[in-house]
Design a protein around this motif. Structure first.
Motif, PDB file in Angstrom:
ATOM      1  N   UNK A 201       0.843  -1.199   0.000  1.00 19.72           N
ATOM      2  CA  UNK A 201       0.000   0.000   0.000  1.00 19.72           C
ATOM      3  C   UNK A 201       0.877   1.248   0.000  1.00 19.72           C
ATOM      4  N   UNK A 202       0.253   2.362  -0.340  1.00 18.19           N
ATOM      5  CA  UNK A 202       0.896   3.660  -0.156  1.00 18.19           C
ATOM      6  C   UNK A 202      -0.197   4.636   0.246  1.00 18.19           C
ATOM      7  N   UNK A 203       0.171   5.879   0.433  1.00 17.52           N
ATOM      8  CA  UNK A 203      -0.810   6.893   0.851  1.00 17.52           C
ATOM      9  C   UNK A 203      -1.972   7.020  -0.127  1.00 17.52           C
ATOM     10  N   UNK A 204      -1.722   6.695  -1.407  1.00 19.78           N
ATOM     11  CA  UNK A 204      -2.788   6.758  -2.433  1.00 19.78           C
ATOM     12  C   UNK A 204      -4.049   6.027  -2.000  1.00 19.78           C
ATOM     13  N   UNK A 205      -3.821   4.974  -1.213  1.00 17.28           N
ATOM     14  CA  UNK A 205      -4.944   4.120  -0.839  1.00 17.28           C
ATOM     15  C   UNK A 205      -6.025   4.906  -0.081  1.00 17.28           C
ATOM     16  N   UNK A 206      -5.631   5.985   0.572  1.00 21.10           N
ATOM     17  CA  UNK A 206      -6.604   6.807   1.301  1.00 21.10           C
ATOM     18  C   UNK A 206      -7.667   7.351   0.349  1.00 21.10           C
ATOM     19  N   UNK A 207      -7.282   7.641  -0.888  1.00 24.26           N
ATOM     20  CA  UNK A 207      -8.233   8.169  -1.872  1.00 24.26           C
ATOM     21  C   UNK A 207      -9.291   7.126  -2.223  1.00 24.26           C
ATOM     22  N   UNK A 208      -8.916   5.859  -2.075  1.00 26.83           N
ATOM     23  CA  UNK A 208      -9.835   4.766  -2.411  1.00 26.83           C
ATOM     24  C   UNK A 208     -11.091   4.812  -1.547  1.00 26.83           C
ATOM     25  N   UNK A 209     -10.888   5.256  -0.319  1.00 24.12           N
ATOM     26  CA  UNK A 209     -11.992   5.388   0.624  1.00 24.12           C
ATOM     27  C   UNK A 209     -13.117   6.228   0.004  1.00 24.12           C
ATOM     28  N   UNK A 210     -12.728   7.292  -0.672  1.00 21.90           N
ATOM     29  CA  UNK A 210     -13.684   8.200  -1.306  1.00 21.90           C
ATOM     30  C   UNK A 210     -14.162   7.616  -2.637  1.00 21.90           C
ATOM     31  N   UNK A 211     -13.228   7.090  -3.414  1.00 18.52           N
ATOM     32  CA  UNK A 211     -13.581   6.575  -4.749  1.00 18.52           C
ATOM     33  C   UNK A 211     -14.538   5.388  -4.666  1.00 18.52           C
ATOM     34  N   UNK A 212     -14.385   4.591  -3.615  1.00 22.05           N
ATOM     35  CA  UNK A 212     -15.236   3.398  -3.487  1.00 22.05           C
ATOM     36  C   UNK A 212     -16.702   3.749  -3.214  1.00 22.05           C
ATOM     37  N   UNK A 213     -16.926   4.921  -2.607  1.00 17.57           N
ATOM     38  CA  UNK A 213     -18.271   5.275  -2.173  1.00 17.57           C
ATOM     39  C   UNK A 213     -19.293   5.187  -3.315  1.00 17.57           C
ATOM     40  N   UNK A 214     -18.887   5.597  -4.502  1.00 20.99           N
ATOM     41  CA  UNK A 214     -19.818   5.596  -5.634  1.00 20.99           C
ATOM     42  C   UNK A 214     -19.846   4.273  -6.395  1.00 20.99           C
ATOM     43  N   UNK A 215     -19.091   3.328  -5.927  1.00 23.66           N
ATOM     44  CA  UNK A 215     -18.941   2.079  -6.671  1.00 23.66           C
ATOM     45  C   UNK A 215     -20.081   1.109  -6.312  1.00 23.66           C
ATOM     46  N   UNK A 216     -20.595   0.409  -7.309  1.00 23.04           N
ATOM     47  CA  UNK A 216     -21.598  -0.631  -7.026  1.00 23.04           C
ATOM     48  C   UNK A 216     -20.876  -1.743  -6.261  1.00 23.04           C
ATOM     49  N   UNK A 217     -21.559  -2.339  -5.316  1.00 24.64           N
ATOM     50  CA  UNK A 217     -20.968  -3.355  -4.432  1.00 24.64           C
ATOM     51  C   UNK A 217     -19.604  -2.901  -3.882  1.00 24.64           C
TER      52      UNK A 217
ATOM     53  N   UNK B  86      -2.636 -19.049   3.068  1.00 27.35           N
ATOM     54  CA  UNK B  86      -3.143 -18.014   3.976  1.00 27.35           C
ATOM     55  C   UNK B  86      -3.021 -16.640   3.312  1.00 27.35           C
ATOM     56  N   UNK B  87      -4.041 -15.831   3.496  1.00 30.45           N
ATOM     57  CA  UNK B  87      -3.943 -14.415   3.126  1.00 30.45           C
ATOM     58  C   UNK B  87      -4.196 -13.628   4.413  1.00 30.45           C
ATOM     59  N   UNK B  88      -3.230 -12.808   4.813  1.00 33.80           N
ATOM     60  CA  UNK B  88      -3.347 -12.006   6.041  1.00 33.80           C
ATOM     61  C   UNK B  88      -3.543 -10.544   5.614  1.00 33.80           C
ATOM     62  N   UNK B  89      -4.556  -9.895   6.184  1.00 33.85           N
ATOM     63  CA  UNK B  89      -4.857  -8.511   5.795  1.00 33.85           C
ATOM     64  C   UNK B  89      -4.611  -7.575   6.979  1.00 33.85           C
ATOM     65  N   UNK B  90      -3.715  -6.617   6.800  1.00 32.73           N
ATOM     66  CA  UNK B  90      -3.440  -5.619   7.849  1.00 32.73           C
ATOM     67  C   UNK B  90      -4.395  -4.444   7.638  1.00 32.73           C
ATOM     68  N   UNK B  91      -5.393  -4.308   8.514  1.00 35.75           N
ATOM     69  CA  UNK B  91      -6.444  -3.286   8.340  1.00 35.75           C
ATOM     70  C   UNK B  91      -6.019  -1.936   8.913  1.00 35.75           C
ATOM     71  N   UNK B  92      -6.619  -0.855   8.383  1.00 37.40           N
ATOM     72  CA  UNK B  92      -6.339   0.480   8.945  1.00 37.40           C
ATOM     73  C   UNK B  92      -7.000   0.670  10.314  1.00 37.40           C
ATOM     74  N   UNK B  93      -6.567   1.681  11.085  1.00 34.77           N
ATOM     75  CA  UNK B  93      -7.139   1.906  12.418  1.00 34.77           C
ATOM     76  C   UNK B  93      -8.457   2.673  12.357  1.00 34.77           C
ATOM     77  N   UNK B  94      -9.477   2.081  11.772  1.00 31.55           N
ATOM     78  CA  UNK B  94     -10.792   2.718  11.649  1.00 31.55           C
ATOM     79  C   UNK B  94     -11.791   1.636  11.269  1.00 31.55           C
ATOM     80  N   UNK B  95     -13.069   1.991  11.325  1.00 24.51           N
ATOM     81  CA  UNK B  95     -14.075   1.053  10.827  1.00 24.51           C
ATOM     82  C   UNK B  95     -14.577   1.598   9.479  1.00 24.51           C
ATOM     83  N   UNK B  96     -13.637   2.003   8.661  1.00 24.56           N
ATOM     84  CA  UNK B  96     -13.920   2.650   7.381  1.00 24.56           C
ATOM     85  C   UNK B  96     -14.303   1.630   6.314  1.00 24.56           C
ATOM     86  N   UNK B  97     -14.586   2.157   5.119  1.00 24.60           N
ATOM     87  CA  UNK B  97     -14.947   1.291   3.998  1.00 24.60           C
ATOM     88  C   UNK B  97     -13.812   0.329   3.623  1.00 24.60           C
ATOM     89  N   UNK B  98     -12.571   0.779   3.774  1.00 17.98           N
ATOM     90  CA  UNK B  98     -11.444  -0.123   3.503  1.00 17.98           C
ATOM     91  C   UNK B  98     -11.475  -1.302   4.480  1.00 17.98           C
TER      92      UNK B  98
END
Ligand code: ADP
Ligand code: MG
Length: 257
Positions: free
Chosen positions: A90-106, A124-136
């Motif tokens: 990931x990089x900081x760009x991923x923060x923009x995804x939070x906004x871009x996903x909002x208009x996305x179907x499913x 195994x796939x391990x996912x490191x989540x952000x510190x929020x209950x956000x869309x990501x």
């Protein structure tokens, strides 16, 4: 038949509780057990990416690009310092995804759809989540079979867990009925303080067997390893922190198999 792929999110909306440390070290011990493992960095702060030694300024395609459908997911996966552990950075760009996903179907199932073809490749796939209950984070939890919740042995540690549990219930109801809590992991335990022991006691009282037997002690080696871009099993395999994450990995394998 090959064994199924287990997808495990490491999540807690509080920051600084040990999510990334747990994601990196659980993933690397799972890989040491000859499993093929993918670590997905779902946090725009990209600590898991840098903690495994990947310099995002030197790579072209990251998680953002495949979520934005600008790249194929297989072109966004990189080797790490541990054999059989791969990283989707990931990089900081991923923060923009939070906004871009909002208009996305499913919008909640984008990550789940993306990783579907990878389940044939990895154990195994391990996912490191952000510190929020956000869309990501919701995308991470919707794509997962299990969630592992690190809890720091600190004052107010258990506060907020009921909010997380409610979110998990809602995800189970609406998006992912399979989602199970793999366990609650107590981290940064300091045996010298009564507070640490009190947190352990109350966590065990409330959450009973959900709490892992393994408790991760406060250990400075665990904070040093990421600055060298390697997990604890390469940095200092005999320190207390390494032993704890090795034991945790055995517990996780037992719980999910
Ligand atoms: P999160 O991903 O939840 O924000 P981190 O894993 O990044 O949490 O941990 C927060 C900070 O605490 C980091 O500086 C990390 O190195 C440190 N840390 C994590 N676990 C331990 C531990 N068991 N002992 C000492 N320091 C730790
Ligand atoms: Mg983190």
């Amino acid at each position: 038949m090959s064994k199924p792929c287990n997808v495990i999110s490491i999540s807690n909306q509080k920051g600084g509780v040990g999510k990334t440390t747990t994601a990196i070290n659980l993933a690397s011990y799972l890989a040491e057990e000859t499993n093929k493992v993918l670590l997905i960095d779902l946090d725009p702060q990209s600590n898991a990416t840098s903690g495994l030694g990947l310099d995002v300024t030197k790579i072209k395609t990251l998680l953002y690009d495949c979520l934005a459908k600008k790249a194929d997911i297989k072109d966004c996966i990189y080797p790490s310092s541990v054999e059989s552990l791969h990283l989707l950075p990931a990089s900081q760009d991923l923060a923009a995804m939070e906004v871009e996903l909002v208009d996305c179907v499913s919008r909640e199932t984008q990550l789940k759809l993306l990783i579907e073809p990878l389940k044939e490749i990895y154990d195994f796939i391990v996912i490191d989540c952000p510190p929020s209950l956000s869309l990501l984070t919701v995308n991470g939890l919707t794509a997962s079979d299990y969630v592992l919740i690190p809890v720091q042995c600190e004052f107010f540690a258990l506060e907020g867990l009921s909010h997380l549990v409610q979110t998990l219930e809602s995800i189970r109801l609406h998006l992912n009925p399979q989602l199970e809590i793999a366990g609650i992991l107590l981290t940064m335990f300091d045996s010298r303080t009564t507070l640490s022991r009190e947190v352990v006691d109350s966590a065990r009282r409330f959450f009973k067997k959900l709490v892992f037997q393994t408790i991760v002690p406060r250990n400075v080696r665990l904070t040093e390893a990421p600055s060298h871009g390697i997990p604890i099993l390469m940095y200092n395999p005999h320190c207390q922190g390494a032993e704890a994450y090795s034991e945790l990995t055995q517990e996780v394998i037992e719980r999910v198999s």
